[in-house]
Design a protein around this motif. Structure first.
Motif, PDB file in Angstrom:
ATOM      1  N   SER A  60     -24.603 -15.057 -29.090  1.00  0.00           N
ATOM      2  CA  SER A  60     -25.440 -13.857 -28.988  1.00  0.00           C
ATOM      3  C   SER A  60     -25.454 -13.169 -30.346  1.00  0.00           C
ATOM      4  O   SER A  60     -24.649 -13.477 -31.224  1.00  0.00           O
ATOM      5  N   TRP A  61     -26.397 -12.209 -30.493  1.00  0.00           N
ATOM      6  CA  TRP A  61     -26.543 -11.524 -31.789  1.00  0.00           C
ATOM      7  C   TRP A  61     -25.293 -10.713 -32.105  1.00  0.00           C
ATOM      8  O   TRP A  61     -24.767 -10.758 -33.223  1.00  0.00           O
ATOM      9  N   ALA A  62     -24.783 -10.007 -31.077  1.00  0.00           N
ATOM     10  CA  ALA A  62     -23.622  -9.145 -31.294  1.00  0.00           C
ATOM     11  C   ALA A  62     -22.419  -9.984 -31.712  1.00  0.00           C
ATOM     12  O   ALA A  62     -21.692  -9.636 -32.656  1.00  0.00           O
ATOM     13  N   GLU A  63     -22.264 -11.145 -31.059  1.00  0.00           N
ATOM     14  CA  GLU A  63     -21.149 -12.046 -31.369  1.00  0.00           C
ATOM     15  C   GLU A  63     -21.300 -12.587 -32.794  1.00  0.00           C
ATOM     16  O   GLU A  63     -20.340 -12.645 -33.568  1.00  0.00           O
ATOM     17  N   ALA A  64     -22.548 -12.979 -33.120  1.00  0.00           N
ATOM     18  CA  ALA A  64     -22.806 -13.635 -34.398  1.00  0.00           C
ATOM     19  C   ALA A  64     -22.524 -12.710 -35.570  1.00  0.00           C
ATOM     20  O   ALA A  64     -21.928 -13.120 -36.560  1.00  0.00           O
ATOM     21  N   THR A  65     -22.956 -11.447 -35.431  1.00  0.00           N
ATOM     22  CA  THR A  65     -22.802 -10.522 -36.564  1.00  0.00           C
ATOM     23  C   THR A  65     -21.331 -10.249 -36.847  1.00  0.00           C
ATOM     24  O   THR A  65     -20.957  -9.858 -37.949  1.00  0.00           O
ATOM     25  N   ARG A  66     -20.499 -10.487 -35.833  1.00  0.00           N
ATOM     26  CA  ARG A  66     -19.078 -10.261 -36.048  1.00  0.00           C
ATOM     27  C   ARG A  66     -18.475 -11.355 -36.968  1.00  0.00           C
ATOM     28  O   ARG A  66     -17.571 -11.112 -37.732  1.00  0.00           O
ATOM     29  N   TYR A  67     -19.019 -12.568 -36.877  1.00  0.00           N
ATOM     30  CA  TYR A  67     -18.477 -13.675 -37.672  1.00  0.00           C
ATOM     31  C   TYR A  67     -19.156 -13.846 -39.024  1.00  0.00           C
ATOM     32  O   TYR A  67     -18.525 -14.098 -40.022  1.00  0.00           O
ATOM     33  N   GLN A  68     -20.463 -13.740 -39.002  1.00  0.00           N
ATOM     34  CA  GLN A  68     -21.221 -14.001 -40.261  1.00  0.00           C
ATOM     35  C   GLN A  68     -22.512 -13.174 -40.278  1.00  0.00           C
ATOM     36  O   GLN A  68     -23.300 -13.258 -39.316  1.00  0.00           O
ATOM     37  N   PRO A  69     -22.752 -12.359 -41.302  1.00  0.00           N
ATOM     38  CA  PRO A  69     -24.026 -11.620 -41.347  1.00  0.00           C
ATOM     39  C   PRO A  69     -25.214 -12.601 -41.399  1.00  0.00           C
ATOM     40  O   PRO A  69     -25.097 -13.681 -41.975  1.00  0.00           O
ATOM     41  N   PHE A  70     -26.273 -12.162 -40.783  1.00  0.00           N
ATOM     42  CA  PHE A  70     -27.457 -13.038 -40.688  1.00  0.00           C
ATOM     43  C   PHE A  70     -27.973 -13.508 -42.048  1.00  0.00           C
ATOM     44  O   PHE A  70     -28.242 -14.703 -42.235  1.00  0.00           O
ATOM     45  N   PRO A  71     -28.126 -12.590 -43.064  1.00  0.00           N
ATOM     46  CA  PRO A  71     -28.657 -13.042 -44.363  1.00  0.00           C
ATOM     47  C   PRO A  71     -27.805 -14.138 -44.967  1.00  0.00           C
ATOM     48  O   PRO A  71     -28.336 -15.090 -45.554  1.00  0.00           O
ATOM     49  N   GLU A  72     -26.487 -14.046 -44.791  1.00  0.00           N
ATOM     50  CA  GLU A  72     -25.592 -15.066 -45.355  1.00  0.00           C
ATOM     51  C   GLU A  72     -25.807 -16.397 -44.654  1.00  0.00           C
ATOM     52  O   GLU A  72     -25.869 -17.463 -45.285  1.00  0.00           O
ATOM     53  N   PHE A  73     -25.975 -16.311 -43.279  1.00  0.00           N
ATOM     54  CA  PHE A  73     -26.240 -17.516 -42.501  1.00  0.00           C
ATOM     55  C   PHE A  73     -27.525 -18.200 -42.998  1.00  0.00           C
ATOM     56  O   PHE A  73     -27.557 -19.415 -43.183  1.00  0.00           O
ATOM     57  N   VAL A  74     -28.534 -17.359 -43.245  1.00  0.00           N
ATOM     58  CA  VAL A  74     -29.827 -17.906 -43.688  1.00  0.00           C
ATOM     59  C   VAL A  74     -29.675 -18.556 -45.055  1.00  0.00           C
ATOM     60  O   VAL A  74     -30.174 -19.661 -45.292  1.00  0.00           O
ATOM     61  N   ARG A  75     -28.949 -17.860 -45.988  1.00  0.00           N
ATOM     62  CA  ARG A  75     -28.758 -18.418 -47.332  1.00  0.00           C
ATOM     63  C   ARG A  75     -28.066 -19.761 -47.259  1.00  0.00           C
ATOM     64  O   ARG A  75     -28.476 -20.723 -47.904  1.00  0.00           O
ATOM     65  N   GLN A  76     -27.044 -19.820 -46.399  1.00  0.00           N
ATOM     66  CA  GLN A  76     -26.285 -21.055 -46.249  1.00  0.00           C
ATOM     67  C   GLN A  76     -27.174 -22.165 -45.671  1.00  0.00           C
ATOM     68  O   GLN A  76     -27.126 -23.301 -46.112  1.00  0.00           O
ATOM     69  N   ARG A  77     -27.968 -21.765 -44.695  1.00  0.00           N
ATOM     70  CA  ARG A  77     -28.829 -22.738 -44.013  1.00  0.00           C
ATOM     71  C   ARG A  77     -29.857 -23.345 -44.976  1.00  0.00           C
ATOM     72  O   ARG A  77     -30.253 -24.496 -44.834  1.00  0.00           O
ATOM     73  N   HIS A  78     -30.265 -22.506 -45.962  1.00  0.00           N
ATOM     74  CA  HIS A  78     -31.337 -22.977 -46.858  1.00  0.00           C
ATOM     75  C   HIS A  78     -30.837 -23.328 -48.241  1.00  0.00           C
ATOM     76  O   HIS A  78     -31.637 -23.440 -49.156  1.00  0.00           O
ATOM     77  N   ARG A  79     -29.532 -23.496 -48.397  1.00  0.00           N
ATOM     78  CA  ARG A  79     -29.042 -23.865 -49.728  1.00  0.00           C
ATOM     79  C   ARG A  79     -29.598 -25.239 -50.093  1.00  0.00           C
ATOM     80  O   ARG A  79     -29.915 -26.030 -49.194  1.00  0.00           O
TER      81      ARG A  79
END
Ligand SMILES: Nc1nc2c(ncn2[C@@H]2O[C@H](COP(=O)(O)OP(=O)(O)OP(=O)(O)O)[C@@H](O)[C@H]2O)c(=O)[nH]1
Length: 423
Positions: A60-79
């Motif tokens: 879920s969004w609430a769970e996810a933000t606790r582990y990794q901020p969304f922008p960082e996830f996106v940066r990692q996903r598109h490296r």
């Protein structure tokens, strides 16, 4: 350039410019709108793929933000891919990491999960923001709402593409304006030439009275109809003109014939008494005025009653006709020869003294006497007695005739077939 051609060219140019500018403006607006829409669709597709992947990884969004901020996830996903990474599908334009739109993320009720300028997390997004939000679904269930914020960030390639499209639009507009100008010139010239032909034809009819005139205008429009109407009118006018001329010629010849009949004696074709009197009077006036000589002869056929009685009235008529020819042939054109009564003839000799007139009359008398009258009847003999006068001082031509008549009387009593006074 003729005025009509100038006006038509200007009208078509203005119309062409106005329509080209408005059409160009609309086309440009539609191009920008559709382009932004497609940029937005593409950005949303990428964004929702990232958001779904984020949700799938952390539940879920609430769970996810606790582990990794969304922008960082996106940066990692598109490296950039590292050696050994599984091949990834190519995704749209390369925006060098800059998303074309920033999205505000909300839960399905519109509560902000990831805020942007002026819209903090945890608050309820304003209705206009929620109205533009698009759902991100997992199966049939709406997990998130995403609303684009701000202007799209265009790549160099986007801008090049838009510039090329604008250039194409401008070129199209310029071509349309040139075409409108050429069309205006062409149509203007065509109309102007046709109208000039008509004007020339009408002026020709007015000034030089030239009929017939036909103009050749091969066009099915109103100008063509005008030319046809002109040609029809001209043809009718020509015909009417021809009829009128023929009628005028006929009338003139009839009136000349009538006039000729009114001044001629029908039996001998010599002038009649009335015409003689008119002409003699005017010749007398001229002679008096200029002091020129003028003589008049009155002649009467001898024993003409006897001729009628002895040989028939028809023979008498033939005698009168032949005497008329002899008198006419034996005198000048300027002399006025007329049948004055039954068997009585008169001749007016302008510019002639008594001696000259007597000389001429003596020849006429002889010509009558020696004429081959046996052709008419074997026993026929014809002679004429003549009396002369040149007394202008008598006061009028009638008085001169009266004097000549008295000499004629003397000639008759003196034995006939003679001219008095003698030459
Ligand atoms: N055939 C014919 N005879 C005409 C015409 N006009 C007049 N006469 C005749 O001419 C004749 C003239 O006769 P008179 O006046 O007696 O004269 P005349 O017989 O010539 O005698 P003198 O003049 O004295 O020599 C009349 O009989 C008329 O009828 C005509 O047009 N045709």
């Amino acid at each position: 350039m003729p005025p009509l051609q100038r006006k038509l060219t200007a009208a078509l140019l203005v119309t062409g410019l106005a329509s080209t500018l408005s059409l160009g403006g609309i086309a440009h607006w539609m191009l920008m709108r559709d382009f932004q829409q497609s940029v937005m669709d593409e950005a949303f597709a990428h964004f929702s793929a990232d958001a779904l992947a984020y949700l799938q990884r952390y539940g879920s969004w609430a769970e996810a933000t606790r582990y990794q901020p969304f922008p960082e996830f996106v940066r990692q996903r598109h490296r950039p891919p590292m050696p050994g990474d599984a091949p990834r599908p190519r995704q749209g334009f390369d925006r060098r990491g800059a998303p074309p739109f920033h999205f505000l993320i909300m839960d399905p009720q519109g509560r902000i999960l990831k805020g942007l300028d002026g819209l903090p997390e945890g608050t309820l997004a304003p209705p206009e923001v929620r109205a533009t939000a698009r759902p991100i679904r997992v199966g049939d269930r709406v997990e998130l709402l995403a609303s684009p914020q701000g202007e799209p960030v265009l790549t160099r390639r986007d801008e090049d593409y838009l510039a090329a499209m604008r250039q194409a639009l401008l070129t199209g507009m310029a071509v349309a304006v040139v075409l409108a100008l050429a069309l205006g010139l062409l149509m203007g010239r065509r109309m102007s030439t046709s109208l000039q032909l008509l004007t020339h034809a009408i002026r020709g009819m007015q000034k030089n009275r030239e009929l017939p005139r036909q103009v050749t205008v091969r066009s099915g429009d109103e100008i063509g109809e005008l030319a046809q109407a002109f040609n029809a009118m001209n043809a009718e006018l020509t015909q009417a003109h021809r009829d009128l001329r023929e009628y005028a010629e006929l009338t003139a010849s009839q009136s000349a014939r009538l006039k000729e009949l009114s001044i001629r004696d029908p039996l001998t074709d010599l002038f009649n008494r009335r015409h003689f009197d008119e002409q003699a009077n005017s010749l007398y006036q001229q002679a008096m005025r200029y002091g020129h000589p003028l003589s008049v002869m009155v002649g009467d056929l001898d024993f003409f009653k006897q001729i009628n009685d002895d040989f028939s009235h028809a023979v008498g008529d033939e005698v009168l006709r032949r005497v008329a020819v002899l008198l006419r042939d034996g005198t000048r054109k300027a002399d006025l020869v007329a049948r004055y009564g039954g068997e009585e003839f008169v001749i007016l000799f302008p510019e002639s003294t008594l001696a000259q007139a007597a000389h001429c009359c003596e020849k006429l008398r002889l010509a009558i006497e020696i004429h081959p009258w046996h052709e008419v009847h074997p026993q026929l003999r014809v002679t004429m007695s003549m009396g002369l006068s040149d007394t202008l001082a008598a006061g009028s031509v009638e008085k001169m005739i009266a004097e000549a008549d008295s000499y004629l009387y003397q000639a008759k009593h003196g034995g006939r077939n003679r001219v008095l006074p003698a030459a």
